[in-house]
Design a protein around this motif. Structure first.
Motif, PDB file in Angstrom:
ATOM      1  N   UNK A 107       0.913  -1.177  -0.005  1.00  0.00           N
ATOM      2  CA  UNK A 107      -0.089   0.056   0.028  1.00  0.00           C
ATOM      3  C   UNK A 107       0.803   1.362  -0.106  1.00  0.00           C
ATOM      4  N   UNK A 108       0.517   2.218  -0.733  1.00  0.00           N
ATOM      5  CA  UNK A 108       1.354   3.377  -0.760  1.00  0.00           C
ATOM      6  C   UNK A 108       0.144   4.503   0.079  1.00  0.00           C
ATOM      7  N   UNK A 109       0.661   4.972   1.377  1.00  0.00           N
ATOM      8  CA  UNK A 109      -0.206   5.849   2.066  1.00  0.00           C
ATOM      9  C   UNK A 109       0.340   7.241   2.193  1.00  0.00           C
ATOM     10  N   UNK A 110      -0.464   8.133   2.175  1.00  0.00           N
ATOM     11  CA  UNK A 110      -0.378   9.594   2.266  1.00  0.00           C
ATOM     12  C   UNK A 110      -1.015   9.979   3.779  1.00  0.00           C
ATOM     13  N   UNK A 111      -0.471  10.363   4.634  1.00  0.00           N
ATOM     14  CA  UNK A 111      -1.200  10.903   5.652  1.00  0.00           C
ATOM     15  C   UNK A 111      -0.958  12.521   5.910  1.00  0.00           C
ATOM     16  N   UNK A 112      -1.792  13.264   5.990  1.00  0.00           N
ATOM     17  CA  UNK A 112      -1.957  14.698   6.110  1.00  0.00           C
ATOM     18  C   UNK A 112      -2.429  15.155   7.250  1.00  0.00           C
ATOM     19  N   UNK A 113      -2.023  16.214   7.842  1.00  0.00           N
ATOM     20  CA  UNK A 113      -2.445  16.802   8.980  1.00  0.00           C
ATOM     21  C   UNK A 113      -2.381  18.366   8.909  1.00  0.00           C
ATOM     22  N   UNK A 115      -3.840  32.831  10.555  1.00  0.00           N
ATOM     23  CA  UNK A 115      -5.206  32.180   9.990  1.00  0.00           C
ATOM     24  C   UNK A 115      -5.071  31.189   9.032  1.00  0.00           C
ATOM     25  N   UNK A 116      -3.711  30.967   8.600  1.00  0.00           N
ATOM     26  CA  UNK A 116      -3.677  30.149   7.348  1.00  0.00           C
ATOM     27  C   UNK A 116      -3.756  28.606   7.677  1.00  0.00           C
ATOM     28  N   UNK A 117      -4.332  28.052   6.853  1.00  0.00           N
ATOM     29  CA  UNK A 117      -4.399  26.550   6.893  1.00  0.00           C
ATOM     30  C   UNK A 117      -3.075  25.931   6.245  1.00  0.00           C
ATOM     31  N   UNK A 118      -2.259  25.157   6.925  1.00  0.00           N
ATOM     32  CA  UNK A 118      -1.005  24.898   6.354  1.00  0.00           C
ATOM     33  C   UNK A 118      -0.972  23.340   6.610  1.00  0.00           C
ATOM     34  N   UNK A 119      -0.253  22.246   5.815  1.00  0.00           N
ATOM     35  CA  UNK A 119      -0.379  21.054   5.768  1.00  0.00           C
ATOM     36  C   UNK A 119       1.073  20.766   6.157  1.00  0.00           C
ATOM     37  N   UNK A 120       1.068  19.427   6.691  1.00  0.00           N
ATOM     38  CA  UNK A 120       2.114  18.513   6.923  1.00  0.00           C
ATOM     39  C   UNK A 120       1.569  17.283   5.866  1.00  0.00           C
ATOM     40  N   UNK A 121       2.729  16.743   5.188  1.00  0.00           N
ATOM     41  CA  UNK A 121       2.210  15.529   4.614  1.00  0.00           C
ATOM     42  C   UNK A 121       3.543  14.364   4.710  1.00  0.00           C
ATOM     43  N   UNK A 122       3.123  12.930   5.007  1.00  0.00           N
ATOM     44  CA  UNK A 122       3.960  12.176   4.892  1.00  0.00           C
ATOM     45  C   UNK A 122       3.575  10.855   4.006  1.00  0.00           C
ATOM     46  N   UNK A 126       4.356  13.660  10.882  1.00  0.00           N
ATOM     47  CA  UNK A 126       4.753  14.468  11.935  1.00  0.00           C
ATOM     48  C   UNK A 126       6.250  15.202  11.813  1.00  0.00           C
ATOM     49  N   UNK A 127       7.151  14.370  11.022  1.00  0.00           N
ATOM     50  CA  UNK A 127       8.602  14.702  10.769  1.00  0.00           C
ATOM     51  C   UNK A 127       8.614  15.845   9.666  1.00  0.00           C
ATOM     52  N   UNK A 128       7.420  16.146   9.052  1.00  0.00           N
ATOM     53  CA  UNK A 128       7.655  17.056   7.652  1.00  0.00           C
ATOM     54  C   UNK A 128       7.533  18.425   8.400  1.00  0.00           C
ATOM     55  N   UNK A 129       8.224  19.471   7.848  1.00  0.00           N
ATOM     56  CA  UNK A 129       8.070  20.871   7.960  1.00  0.00           C
ATOM     57  C   UNK A 129       6.461  21.328   7.764  1.00  0.00           C
ATOM     58  N   UNK A 130       6.146  22.497   8.248  1.00  0.00           N
ATOM     59  CA  UNK A 130       4.887  22.965   8.000  1.00  0.00           C
ATOM     60  C   UNK A 130       4.776  23.458   6.680  1.00  0.00           C
ATOM     61  N   UNK A 131       4.064  22.947   5.925  1.00  0.00           N
ATOM     62  CA  UNK A 131       3.865  23.165   4.441  1.00  0.00           C
ATOM     63  C   UNK A 131       4.858  22.280   3.651  1.00  0.00           C
ATOM     64  N   UNK A 132       5.411  21.411   4.198  1.00  0.00           N
ATOM     65  CA  UNK A 132       6.526  20.191   3.597  1.00  0.00           C
ATOM     66  C   UNK A 132       5.966  18.858   3.422  1.00  0.00           C
ATOM     67  N   UNK A 133       6.774  18.012   2.750  1.00  0.00           N
ATOM     68  CA  UNK A 133       6.399  16.945   2.459  1.00  0.00           C
ATOM     69  C   UNK A 133       7.641  15.975   2.919  1.00  0.00           C
ATOM     70  N   UNK A 134       7.448  14.825   3.678  1.00  0.00           N
ATOM     71  CA  UNK A 134       8.538  13.748   4.128  1.00  0.00           C
ATOM     72  C   UNK A 134       8.218  12.496   3.665  1.00  0.00           C
ATOM     73  N   UNK A 135       9.061  11.990   2.832  1.00  0.00           N
ATOM     74  CA  UNK A 135       8.594  10.723   2.079  1.00  0.00           C
ATOM     75  C   UNK A 135       9.743   9.579   2.700  1.00  0.00           C
ATOM     76  N   UNK A 136       9.332   8.417   2.917  1.00  0.00           N
ATOM     77  CA  UNK A 136      10.271   7.095   3.159  1.00  0.00           C
ATOM     78  C   UNK A 136      11.156   6.979   1.931  1.00  0.00           C
ATOM     79  N   UNK A 137      12.297   6.384   2.368  1.00  0.00           N
ATOM     80  CA  UNK A 137      13.397   6.084   1.252  1.00  0.00           C
ATOM     81  C   UNK A 137      13.065   4.981   0.324  1.00  0.00           C
ATOM     82  N   UNK A 138      12.031   4.268   0.668  1.00  0.00           N
ATOM     83  CA  UNK A 138      11.165   3.167  -0.240  1.00  0.00           C
ATOM     84  C   UNK A 138      10.298   4.026  -1.261  1.00  0.00           C
ATOM     85  N   UNK A 139       9.854   4.959  -0.747  1.00  0.00           N
ATOM     86  CA  UNK A 139       9.047   5.748  -1.526  1.00  0.00           C
ATOM     87  C   UNK A 139       9.910   6.546  -2.626  1.00  0.00           C
ATOM     88  N   UNK A 140      11.026   7.176  -2.127  1.00  0.00           N
ATOM     89  CA  UNK A 140      12.060   7.807  -3.106  1.00  0.00           C
ATOM     90  C   UNK A 140      12.554   7.064  -4.285  1.00  0.00           C
TER      91      UNK A 140
END
Length: 629
Positions: free
Chosen positions: A63-69, A147-154, A180-194
C-alpha cells in the motif's frame, strides 16, 4: 446499513489508518503481490461499504499511504471554530478532492485535521502531495499567518496485513510519523518511496538521513521536499514559553522620592526580558499589583501563572548606589541566582541602563540553565558520560593549541560510556573535523563526521543541537543546500538557540542571501548579547561580502588567536578599505603565521562560499594587498 456492518465499519475506522491497496508500477507492470484497484474494490469494503472478504482470512498487500495533518489545528479551532471549519470544507472541495481524484487517489479517512489517502503508485502520491502544497500555499498567501491552513504530509510504501475485517501493520503508523516529521508546508517521504520516483520527482527531494520515529523501533531513512516554505525568525511562534514576572524592586533609600528610580529599574528589566521570544513576561501592571501586600512568593507565582520570579532592591548612600537582584523558582521558592551591583552615581540613568542590561543578560542565561536541568531531554543515563560531554564542551569553546584534541577525547569517552547519547555523537562529529582542519579535513574524516552526525539525529531527531551539528558538517562538506535544510529544522525545533541563528546567517551569506543572512545574525546577537568569539567570524564574513569592510575588520579583530584564514580575511578587509598601514601590518602578521601563503590556495581551501563572485571579491582584496597569487 445493518448494525453489524456499522460496527465493523467503526472498528475499521478506529483501528486503522488506511483501507485500500495500490499497485505501484514499474515499467507499467504491477509489483509482485499487488493487484489492480478495481479488483480490490470488489473484494473489500471502504468506510462502511460491505466487504466480500472471508472472515478470519489473512492477506498481505503493498500500500502507498499518504497521511496529511493541519498544522496548529487546535489553535485555529480555539481562535475561530466556524472560520476554521468553513475554510477546511472549502479547501476540501476546491483543492484536496480534485487533486487526489486527478491522480487516482482515494480518501479513506477524512478527519477534521487531516486525512489518509492511497494511490496507484508512489509517483502519483508524491505528485499529488506537491500539487496540494503548492496550490494550498497560493490559496492562503493573502491571509494573516495565524489564520492560514498549512499542511504537513508524510508518504510511505509498505506491506499491510488484512486480518478479517481489520487492516494491520506498521506501514500506516510510519506514514503518520513521517507526516509529523515534515516541516509545516512540507512533505516527508520514506526512502522506499523515493526509490520508486522518476528523475523529475526524485530531484525535488533532499536527503534527510536516518531519523527516529516515535514508537517505531528502527530508524527511518527519509527525504524532504526541497521547496517547502522556509522557516525564518519572524515566522516562528513559540508555543510553550518559560514564564517570568519581575516584582517591583524595593526602594531602600532614605528618601521615599527615590522610588521612581527603583521602579524604573524594574520596568526596564521587564522590557529587556520581554525582548526574548523564549520568555513570556508578565506586564508591569500585574506584577506591581503585589507591591506592599503580604503575599508569599509561591502564591504570587500561582496567581500570575509564572515559573520564575525576579525581585530586588535599590539602596543609595551618598554618591554610591547598590542594586541587588535575585531569581526565584516560583513553585518551590528556591533561590536560583542572586547578585549585587555597586556603582558610583554620576549619571543615575546611565547606571540604570547599565545595570538593567547586565541583569537581563545574566537572568536569561540563568533561566536557560534552570530550564535545562528541569526539562532536559534525558541526554544520558550515565553520569560519567555526561561529565565527559561537559568537559568536551569546555574545550570545544576554548582556543588553546590542544583544545580540539582534548574535546575529541572527551566526546569520544562520552560515546564509549553511553552509545545512545545523541549530543555526544553530534559534538564528536564536529570535534573530528575541527581536529583535522574543518573543510580541509581528508575525505574519509568528513565521511566519518557525517556518519556520526546522522547517527546523532537518528538517536534523537527532536534535539535541535543534533540537527545543527549535522548542518554544520554539511557546510564543511560544501553541501550547502542540505546544510540550510537542517539549520531550518534546528530552528523549528528551538527558535531560541542563538547558535543556530548565527550559523544559519553565516550559511545564507555564503549562499548570496545577504539581506536574510543579516536578519538571522542580528537576531542571534540579540538573543546572546555576550556571545562566544566565533560569532564574530560569521559576522565578519557576511559584512565583507556585503562590502562593509571596516565593520568586517572590526568583527574579525574580536577573534582570539587568529589563524591564517582569519588573518587573510583581515588583510583583504584593510586592502579593500585602502588603509595602507593596516594592510601592511596585517600582511606581515599573515606571512609570519603562514610563510607559504598563496591567494589561490586560500580561495580553494579557506573559503566555504557558493557563489563565484564572492570568491572573486576575496581574491581582489588579497591581490590588492600584494599577496602572492
Amino acid at each position: 446499513m445493518s448494525a453489524a456492518m456499522s460496527s465493523a465499519a467503526r472498528k475499521q475506522t478506529l483501528a486503522l489508518r488506511a483501507i485500500c491497496f495500490s499497485n505501484p508500477r514499474q515499467g507499467g507492470q504491477c509489483l509482485p503481490g499487488a493487484f489492480p484497484v478495481p479488483l480490490i474494490e470488489a473484494k473489500i469494503s471502504c468506510l462502511g461499504m460491505e466487504s466480500g472478504m472471508t472472515k478470519g482470512r489473512i492477506e498481505r498487500r503493498v500500500a502507498v499511504i499518504m497521511a496529511t495533518d493541519v498544522v496548529g489545528y487546535s489553535r485555529l479551532m480555539e481562535a475561530d471554530e466556524a472560520r476554521t471549519l468553513d475554510a477546511i470544507k472549502r479547501l476540501k472541495v476546491s483543492i484536496f478532492s480534485p487533486n487526489i481524484d486527478a491522480r487516482g487517489g482515494r480518501i479513506l479517512k477524512l478527519m477534521g485535521d487531516g486525512a489518509l489517502v492511497v494511490f496507484n503508485s508512489a509517483v502519483d502520491a508524491v505528485e499529488c502531495a506537491i500539487s496540494l502544497q503548492e496550490k494550498l500555499a497560493h490559496d492562503q498567501e493573502e491571509l494573516p499567518s495565524d489564520e492560514r491552513i498549512v499542511l504537513r504530509i508524510g508518504i510511505n510504501l509498505a506491506d499491510v496485513v488484512i486480518e478479517g475485517d481489520d487492516l494491520l501493520g506498521d506501514g500506516v503508523n510510519v506514514a503518520a510519523r513521517l507526516e509529523a516529521s515534515a516541516e509545516p508546508g512540507g512533505i516527508c517521504i520514506a526512502d522506499v518511496v523515493h526509490r520508486q520516483l522518476g528523475g523529475k520527482c526524485r530531484t525535488d527531494f533532499l536527503d534527510g538521513g536516518e531519523i527516529s520515529l516515535k514508537n517505531i523501533v528502527r530508524p527511518a531513512h527519509v527525504w524532504h521536499w526541497r521547496n517547502a516554505p522556509i522557516a525564518a525568525p519572524s515566522a516562528s511562534l513559540t508555543s510553550a514559553r518559560t514564564s517570568i514576572a519581575v516584582l517591583p524592586f524595593e526602594n531602600l533609600c532614605s528618601s521615599p522620592d527615590q522610588t521612581f528610580f527603583s521602579d524604573g529599574i524594574t520596568e526596564d528589566i521587564i522590557g529587556g526580558l520581554a525582548r526574548f521570544r523564549s520568555l513570556s513576561v508578565t506586564a508591569a501592571s500585574s506584577s506591581f499589583s503585589f507591591r506592599g501586600k503580604n503575599t508569599g512568593l509561591k502564591e504570587i507565582g500561582r496567581k500570575l501563572g509564572v515559573n520564575y520570579l525576579v525581585e530586588g532592591s535599590v539602596r543609595r548612600s551618598g554618591e554610591r548606589i547598590r542594586i541587588t537582584a535575585q531569581l526565584i523558582q516560583a513553585a518551590s521558592g528556591m533561590h536560583l541566582w542572586s547578585e549585587h551591583y555597586d556603582r558610583d552615581v554620576i549619571d543615575i540613568f546611565a547606571v540604570q541602563d547599565e545595570v538593567t542590561r547586565m541583569i537581563v543578560s545574566t537572568l536569561v542565561g540563568q533561566i536557560e540553565s534552570a530550564d535545562l536541568h528541569q526539562a532536559m531531554r534525558k541526554p544520558t543515563t550515565s553520569l560519567a558520560a555526561y561529565e565527559f560531554y561537559l568537559r568536551g564542551l569546555v574545550h570545544m569553546r576554548s582556543y588553546g593549541a590542544d583544545d580540539n584534541r582534548q574535546a575529541f577525547r572527551m566526546f569520544e569517552a562520552a560515546v564509549e560510556r553511553d552509545p545512545q547519547f545523541a549530543l555526544a555523537h553530534a559534538h564528536l562529529a564536529l570535534a573530528s573535523i575541527a581536529l583535522n582542519g574543518y573543510a580541509n579535513a581528508p575525505p574519509d574524516i568528513l565521511d566519518q563526521a557525517l556518519a556520526l552526525a546522522r547517527k546523532a539525529v537518528s538517536l534523537d531527531g527532536g534535539e535541535s543541537g543534533c540537527q545543527r551539528m549535522l548542518a554544520l558538517i554539511h557546510v564543511n562538506r560544501r553541501e550547502f543546500e542540505l546544510a540550510e535544510r537542517h539549520y531550518r529544522r534546528a530552528y523549528q525545533l528551538n527558535p531560541n538557540d542563538a547558535n543556530t541563528l548565527v550559523q544559519m546567517g553565516g550559511l545564507l551569506a555564503r549562499r548570496g542571501k545577504l539581506e536574510e543572512a543579516m536578519e538571522w545574525i542580528d537576531e542571534g546577537f540579540r538573543l546572546n548579547p555576550f556571545p562566544p568569539p566565533w560569532y564574530s567570524a560569521a559576522l565578519g564574513n557576511a559584512l565583507y561580502i556585503l562590502g562593509r569592510y571596516e565593520e568586517a575588520a572590526a568583527a574579525l579583530k574580536e577573534l582570539p588567536n587568529p589563524g591564517p584564514f582569519t588573518c587573510a580575511r583581515l588583510v583583504a578587509c584593510y586592502a579593500q578599505i585602502g588603509d595602507t598601514r593596516a594592510t601592511e601590518a596585517a600582511r606581515a602578521q599573515l606571512l609570519k603565521v603562514c610563510p607559504n601563503f598563496s591567494t589561490e590556495d586560500f580561495i580553494s581551501r579557506g573559503l566555504l562560499l557558493e557563489r563565484p563572485e564572492q570568491l572573486e571579491l576575496f581574491r581582489q582584496g588579497l591581490l590588492k594587498a600584494g599577496l602572492p597569487k
